[in-house]
Design an enzyme around this catalytic site. Structure first.
Site, PDB file in Angstrom:
ATOM      1  CD  GLU A  88      -3.131  -1.033   2.111  1.00 34.00           C
ATOM      2  OE1 GLU A  88      -2.862  -0.109   3.118  1.00 34.00           O
ATOM      3  OE2 GLU A  88      -4.201  -1.746   2.030  1.00 34.00           O
ATOM      4  CD  GLU A 134      -4.431  -5.674   3.148  1.00 32.66           C
ATOM      5  OE1 GLU A 134      -5.444  -4.864   3.461  1.00 32.66           O
ATOM      6  OE2 GLU A 134      -3.072  -5.810   3.375  1.00 32.66           O
TER       7      GLU A 134
END
Length: 792
Positions: free
Chosen positions: A448, A553
């Protein structure tokens, strides 16, 4: 309010293989592709929500966030304003893993240093069966016993057959796979496990393999019953510790077989909160230190609080957490749940820390080594995710320190990226070794990063250098090191189409969530088509336009309710208590969404259908996360929508994830295979020079800092730390590797220049020191309290 959708029919008990796929096209936009919304409304010290991207609701974009921090080797002492200081015997009985499929038979070291080292599933099962037929031949062993009673003869024959198939045959079969001084076999199986029981003494002649119902003996001598209804088999022989014969399920290739990416489906789960702690996943760790003058809000402040709490064991409390939060039985349960991959977040402090960084160094690596052993034993592949980088790549608590972004951003953006790339190289050298490469089969090089803040050009330049570091360690082509996973940086899958052409085994990673930003009281029953309409077409398109595209995710959460989901003591948007910025009207109480003991069967069925739709839409996925720890205050899980394990136990997660196949029909689906070079075949690794030159490292400019040539950088003169191999029994003589796959990679480590002044690596967007190099480097003793960097 969310748009109302017609509820999908609840899946029947049919096998997902009963009907072919005939899905139609989708033309919905992926939330992750939407513009990234600013967060300049956040209050000082506020944690961003963990996740980013657009959400459902009237606002087409959504926020997400959570953070980290640490200090450099040297810093200018007058920057007081810088942020925060601180293994199958089933064939014998024609076992079938799918009772409705009449045609399918399932038979089928301590840390050292290195200074100058000299699908989608069911539509493709028929093809996979022919490709991945079981390598084990089945033969009968006859024993002729002269004299004695017939009954005694039968007993003796039965014992011989049992020993042969449980111990002798698997072991001899796997011996044939040994090579290069280390056997390559795999234990690809697992299952739900009963409570362990002590063996009562030294175990002798222990079984080294087994399937559903077999007894597994763990390292400490305790045992449990292995539960795996899918034809999975475990395998572990202490005398042959690198054997890869295990198989997670009958439909998943064993570790000593080729995983056919784009055909074999990744059905995975994250082990979040284990080696990188996160408040909402392991609240009990943080609750102990939340009501203090400096509350624990991330692993940085948690580590400081623990270190000061010597009466409770100091920083060593973290190792107690590593020992207990995830164990071997979790891996067995994961395989028994029909899952074949785990994604494991790993921080940079698994390798080392530098001056002023409070993290427990190197210990988490020892537990990652245990994860490799357990994954090998149950035939599970690992996606190692580099989750926390020095300086923080996103400023969120799960990067280690809540605060500012200091990788590819701000005055320390280049130096921190140099250090991060070194860590990527060190990890790649270890996992590319023959002893580990078939287990650690994917490497997510950075979790991320804030692509919209740092810019796609700079991020692509960094990614290309990370790619070169990994392939420099492993080489190119099938079997040489891991698949490399690049997070989309919240730019969206479509934004990466055509990037890294000719690159060897690269994949894109997105993290689609719908629970942040816009909130709605709509029940699960009205949201069941959201995953299909929102994510599926983008995944399909990206599989063709880029290559393997996975969801690293996702969860079952449809709102932000749950203890500390947004950060410690920040409240929730849903009930209007969110204090991280903005105005959030009261939608409803969070209690009905977190009080899982009161959920009725109808709600559980709806959640399960939502999860199945998500799995089908995303195709290759890793659920976030395997488990959520109990709160020490309430004694129960307070964020239930995020726990796969709890969902299995309570009935809202599917016991067979293959049930997801076809949930999103009719819809257009990716038609395998992937292009040859995308999977390591012909042309792999031949990136055009024109592309490489367009994204050369380092980038010319760094966001919020200016020209790279004017910023502090490190120099390649340091000794490279080498990751330790596991310690085996003294009676075992096998090659465990030396931590460095490519002996010709002799470059040194990026370290500070002795005569240069540096800002703290976690300094944020402050002016760089001037001049950059001066007399002896100086260091600031303190860092200011953390602030949230507004997103662009």
């Amino acid at each position: 309010m969310f748009q109302q959708y017609n509820r999908l029919p609840v899946a029947t008990s049919r096998s997902p293989e009963d009907e072919p796929f005939s899905p139609p096209a989708r033309d919905y936009a992926l939330p992750e592709a939407e513009p990234f919304q600013s967060h300049d409304d956040l209050s000082a010290g506020a944690s961003r929500p963990r996740f980013m991207g657009a959400a459902l609701g009237n606002d087409p974009s959504r926020h997400s966030f959570t953070s980290h921090t640490s200090e450099p080797a040297t810093m200018v002492e007058d920057y007081d304003h810088v942020p925060n200081k601180e293994t199958s015997f089933y064939a014998l009985n024609n076992y079938q893993d799918d009772p409705q499929d009449s045609d399918y038979n399932a038979s089928q070291r301590t840390f050292g240093t290195k200074a100058s080292p000299t699908v989608r599933g069911t539509p493709y099962l028929e093809g996979k069966r022919s490709t991945y037929a079981s390598p084990r031949s089945r033969s009968k062993r006859k024993a002729i016993i002269i004299g004695g009673l017939a009954a005694l003869v039968a007993v003796i024959v039965a014992v011989i057959i049992a020993v042969y198939f449980a111990v002798v045959k698997p072991h001899s079969s796997n011996d044939s796979d040994s090579a290069s001084g280390a056997t390559k076999g795999g234990s690809n199986s697992s299952g739900s496990a009963s409570s362990p029981s002590p063996t009562g003494g030294a175990a002798q002649n222990l079984a080294v393999t087994g399937g559903d119902g077999s007894t597994v003996t763990m390292e400490d001598g305790t045992t449990f019953i292995y539960r795996n209804p899918f034809g999975g088999t475990w395998y572990y022989d202490p005398k042959d510790p690198f054997n890869n014969a295990a198989q997670a399920q009958s439909w998943t290739p064993a570790l000593n077989q080729t995983f056919n990416y784009g055909v074999d489906q990744i059905r995975g789960v994250n082990l979040g909160g284990w080696l990188v702690t996160e408040p909402f996943i392991v609240p009990a760790l943080y609750e102990k230190y939340v009501n203090t003058s400096t509350p624990a809000v991330d692993e940085w402040t948690l580590s400081q609080a623990m270190a000061n709490d010597t009466a409770s064991g100091g920083l060593q409390q973290l190792e107690d957490h590593y020992k207990t939060f995830v164990t071997e039985q979790d891996f067995a349960e994961i395989a028994g749940a029909g899952l074949n991959w785990v994604r494991i977040p790993l921080p940079y402090w698994a390798i080392e820390v530098r001056e002023g960084e409070p993290f427990l160094p190197q210990v988490s690596w020892q537990y990652f080594l245990k994860a490799i052993q357990w994954a090998r034993k149950y035939g599970i592949r690992i996606n190692l995710d580099f989750h926390a980088l020095p300086g923080s790549q996103n400023g969120w608590n799960h990067s280690g320190r809540l605060g500012s972004v200091n990788v590819l951003n701000g005055p320390m953006g280049i130096a921190n990226a140099q250090r991060s790339l070194d860590y990527i190289r060190i990890i790649a050298e270890f996992i590319s070794q023959p002893e580990y490469k078939d287990v650690v089969a994917m490497f997510g090089v950075t979790n991320e990063p804030q692509g919209n803040m740092v810019g796609q050009e700079a991020l692509a330049s960094y990614y290309l250098q990370a790619y070169n570091n990994v392939r420099g360690a492993s080489g190119t082509g099938i079997g040489n090191g891991p698949f490399i996973s690049f997070h989309d940086g919240f730019i969206g899958l479509a934004g990466w189409a055509g990037f890294f052409p000719g690159s060897d085994r690269t994949s894109l990673d997105i993290h689609p969530y719908i629970c942040f930003d816009g909130q709605s009281s709509a029940p699960y029953s009205s949201l069941l088509t959201v995953p299909c309409s929102t994510w599926a077409s983008n995944q399909n398109n990206s599989m063709s336009a880029f290559g393997l595209s996975t969801a690293g995710e996702f969860s079952n959460a449809i709102n932000d309710c749950g203890l500390w989901v947004n950060g410690v003591n920040l409240g929730a948007r849903y009930d209007g208590t969110y204090s991280g910025g903005g105005t959030w009207p009261f939608v409803g109480e969070c209690a009905p969404w977190t009080d899982w003991p009161s959920w009725n069967q109808s709600m559980k069925a709806d959640i399960q259908q939502f999860s199945l739709a998500s799995m089908d839409a995303l195709q290759n996925w890793f659920f976030w996360t395997w488990k959520i720890g109990n709160s020490s205050v309430t004694g129960k899980v307070e964020s239930p929508a995020w726990s796969y394990q709890l969902g299995l136990q309570q009935g809202w997660m599917p016991t067979d994830p293959r049930q997801a196949a076809g949930i999103c029909d009719p819809t257009a689906v990716f038609t395998p295979p992937l292009q040859s070079w995308q999977t390591g075949g012909a042309g792999a690794g031949q990136i055009p020079a024109s592309f490489s030159s367009s994204f050369s490292w380092p980038p010319a400019t760094i966001s919020n800092a200016g020209a790279a040539t004017l910023l502090p950088t490190y120099t390649q003169t340091g000794t490279v730390p080498t990751l330790a191999a596991p310690t085996l029994s003294a009676s075992v003589s096998v090659n465990v590797g030396d931590g460095w796959n490519n002996a010709s990679d002799t470059a040194s480590m990026f370290v500070p220049v002795a005569t240069c002044s540096y800002l703290n690596p976690w300094c944020g967007e402050v002016p760089p020191p001037s001049p950059l190099c001066s007399a002896p480097a100086k260091r600031a003793d303190q860092l200011a309290a953390p602030t949230i960097t507004a997103t662009p």
